[in-house]
Design a protein around this motif. Structure first.
Motif: not given
Length: 203
Positions: A8-34
């Motif tokens: 619900m609120a974006g920030g930084r997250s370690p260990d390979g997880l890129r933390e985003i605000d859920v409302y950024e999902l449409p723009a963030a869900c690009t081709g390299e996202v697995t």
């Protein structure tokens, strides 16, 4: 490869997880996202609006981990969470039905109790001072076709953790508090965080 943690609120997250605000999902869900990890308090109404995006992402080979109490069906195959009737810890105990790489090397008993103490606590002591039910207090009874149950809960053996194939991808559903909260050295489960990331990465 990129793994997203949608909250619900974006920030930084370690260990390979890129933390985003859920409302950024449409723009963030690009081709390299697995893979995408959804926190338990994610906005399900918003995700319903993103259902075509999410269905397409998984059917193409992506992976999604859903935490919490699903009430809005924002992905093909999801069903609604139901509250479990319980009276005591045995009604909330986990039974592992099948092995899964996210929980590899963990003991289901390690998830049952929470205490205010830091550091490892012997299970006999946890039974005496711990509070049960933080892992989950509900279940999913109407599973999609071909679903694999990982854990059941309580004497009724109701499914709480399950995964299923959707096209070329997979969906993992945990019907309780966020799994990352349970990846701790005190529980002997600290390796679970890396296992979650690897599963989301398709490893």
């Amino acid at each position: 490869m990129t793994v997203l943690k949608a909250v619900m609120a974006g920030g930084r997250s370690p260990d390979g997880l890129r933390e985003i605000d859920v409302y950024e999902l449409p723009a963030a869900c690009t081709g390299e996202v697995t893979g995408i990890y959804f926190d338990g308090d994610v906005d399900q109404e918003f995700l319903v609006e993103q259902r075509p995006l999410l269905d397409s992402f998984v059917t193409r080979g992506g992976r999604v981990l859903v935490n919490g109490h699903v009430q809005r069906l924002f992905l093909d195959g999801l069903t609604r969470w139901r509250k479990l009737e319980f009276r005591n810890p045995p009604d909330l105990a986990l039974t592992r039905v099948s092995e899964h790489p996210v929980w590899a090397g963990t003991d289901p008993k390690s998830f049952l109790y929470n205490t205010g103490r830091s550091g490892p606590v012997p299970f006999a002591e946890l039974e005496r001072i711990g509070v049960a039910g933080f892992y989950g207090r509900g279940c999913y009874l109407d599973l999609p076709e071909g679903a694999r149950i990982v854990h059941t809960i309580g004497r009724t053996a109701a499914p709480i953790d399950y995964d299923y194939r959707l096209g070329a991808g997979r969906v993992l559903v945990h019907g309780g508090n966020d799994l990352l909260q349970f990846a701790t050295a005190a529980r002997g489960t600290d390796g679970m965080r890396a296992q979650i990331v690897r599963w989301l990465a398709g490893s």
